[in-house]
Design an enzyme around this catalytic site. Sequence first.
Site, short mmCIF file in Angstrom:
data_model
loop_
_atom_site.label_atom_id
_atom_site.label_comp_id
_atom_site.label_asym_id
_atom_site.label_seq_id
_atom_site.Cartn_x
_atom_site.Cartn_y
_atom_site.Cartn_z
N GLY A 167 2.71 2.36 10.87
CA GLY A 167 3.65 3.25 10.69
C GLY A 167 4.53 3.66 12.04
O GLY A 167 5.11 4.45 12.16
N SER B 95 3.57 -2.24 10.43
CA SER B 95 4.93 -2.50 10.53
C SER B 95 5.55 -3.61 9.96
O SER B 95 6.57 -4.16 10.83
CB SER B 95 5.43 -2.07 11.93
OG SER B 95 5.06 -0.71 12.39
N GLU C 119 -5.45 -4.97 10.38
CA GLU C 119 -4.33 -4.19 10.58
C GLU C 119 -4.42 -3.22 11.92
O GLU C 119 -5.37 -2.18 12.03
CB GLU C 119 -4.34 -2.89 9.70
CG GLU C 119 -3.68 -3.26 8.09
CD GLU C 119 -3.47 -2.37 7.41
OE1 GLU C 119 -2.20 -2.59 6.86
OE2 GLU C 119 -4.13 -1.29 7.31
N HIS D 156 -9.52 1.48 5.08
CA HIS D 156 -8.39 1.69 5.88
C HIS D 156 -8.30 2.49 6.97
O HIS D 156 -9.03 3.46 6.81
CB HIS D 156 -7.21 1.90 4.82
CG HIS D 156 -5.87 2.06 5.33
ND1 HIS D 156 -5.26 2.73 6.12
CD2 HIS D 156 -4.89 1.10 5.14
CE1 HIS D 156 -4.08 2.43 6.40
NE2 HIS D 156 -3.74 1.51 6.00
N ASN E 169 0.80 -1.20 -0.06
CA ASN E 169 -0.01 0.05 -0.02
C ASN E 169 0.82 1.37 0.05
O ASN E 169 1.46 1.66 1.10
CB ASN E 169 -0.93 0.19 1.29
CG ASN E 169 -1.68 1.34 1.27
OD1 ASN E 169 -1.72 1.92 0.52
ND2 ASN E 169 -2.47 1.66 2.50
N GLU F 239 -6.61 4.93 8.04
CA GLU F 239 -6.41 6.28 7.65
C GLU F 239 -7.62 6.87 6.99
O GLU F 239 -8.17 8.07 7.32
CB GLU F 239 -5.27 6.56 6.48
CG GLU F 239 -3.87 6.12 7.58
CD GLU F 239 -2.64 5.66 6.72
OE1 GLU F 239 -2.87 5.75 5.61
OE2 GLU F 239 -1.92 5.03 7.38
N LYS G 123 -0.04 4.31 -0.21
CA LYS G 123 -0.52 5.47 0.37
C LYS G 123 -0.21 6.76 -0.61
O LYS G 123 -0.18 6.37 -1.88
CB LYS G 123 0.03 5.57 1.74
CG LYS G 123 0.07 4.54 2.52
CD LYS G 123 0.15 4.71 4.08
CE LYS G 123 -0.14 3.48 4.66
NZ LYS G 123 -0.01 3.46 6.28
P1 13P Z 1 3.16 0.50 7.73
O1 13P Z 1 3.48 -0.95 7.06
O2 13P Z 1 3.89 1.55 7.24
O3 13P Z 1 3.14 0.26 9.16
O4 13P Z 1 1.66 0.47 7.31
C1 13P Z 1 0.79 -0.32 7.05
C2 13P Z 1 -0.50 -0.03 6.53
O5 13P Z 1 -1.12 1.03 6.58
C3 13P Z 1 -0.97 -0.82 5.23
O6 13P Z 1 -2.03 -0.62 4.61
#
Ligand code: 13P
Length: 253
Positions: free
Chosen positions: A173, A213, A167, A95, A10, A97, A12
């Site tokens: 992150g 992560s 997740e 997601h 992903n 976010e 982003k």
């Molecule tokens: P990270 O792998 O950067 O923690 O992000 C995970 C994520 O949000 C994947 O959709």
Amino acid sequence: MARDLIIVGNWKMYKTSREAAHFIEQLLPKIEGCKARVFLAVPYTSISTAAAAARLAKVEVGAQNMNDARDGAFTGEIAALMLKEAGASFVLLGHSERRRVFGESDTFIHRKVVRALQDDLLPVLCVGETLEEREGGQTEEILKKQIDSALVDLPEEKIGELILAYEPVWAIGTGKIATPEIAQETHAFCRKCLGDLLGKRKAGQIPILYGGSVKPENVGSLVSQKDIDGVLVGGASLDPESFAEIIQQCEGI
Ligand code: 13P
């Protein structure tokens, strides 16, 4: 029940379409012959370039969001059919976010899942609890609510055509990761929720991915768990070297 091993990157809001093409050019030789299904969720503007660059490989390209309407006066939104025509085969929905930064509700996410299935885009439904919710002992309640609300009343013949991604918000992150035991326990709970809602047979077919992560160093101990069918990778999917290493680690399990 043998389920496909699936590794999703992903990106982003990173990478222009030129950068996307360059990434794929570098990635493909590193993952030649791999058996896992590799997906890349790229920014909208990179979908067609990425899909063209990945055409001859097994890499599938998708989007990170979409609107639930077929079309309409929704300034700034994008529809499933537009994504499909650009070359997307899947879409991330719900997601954290999107839920937290953009205030997307469970009902909106449900409508998007229905639309994606209707328009033949594979939905990758993301669910997860915050640190506060985990520490407050609410993880199962939150996950059940997110799963039940998103997947209720789906068209019968399409039910098997989705992927679930767990997740934990506190692992995204942050460099903090769920231990393989916690991740397995939570995935098993998610599968139970799927079973209660969709029936045990369908629940056994739906891949459940872990995200938060994920790195080359920790991916092996995650995907070796019984109910972890792959990973959803953010930061470590931005570099072809580390993303390829994650794929290779998974293949070695
Ligand atoms: P990270 O792998 O950067 O923690 O992000 C995970 C994520 O949000 C994947 O959709």
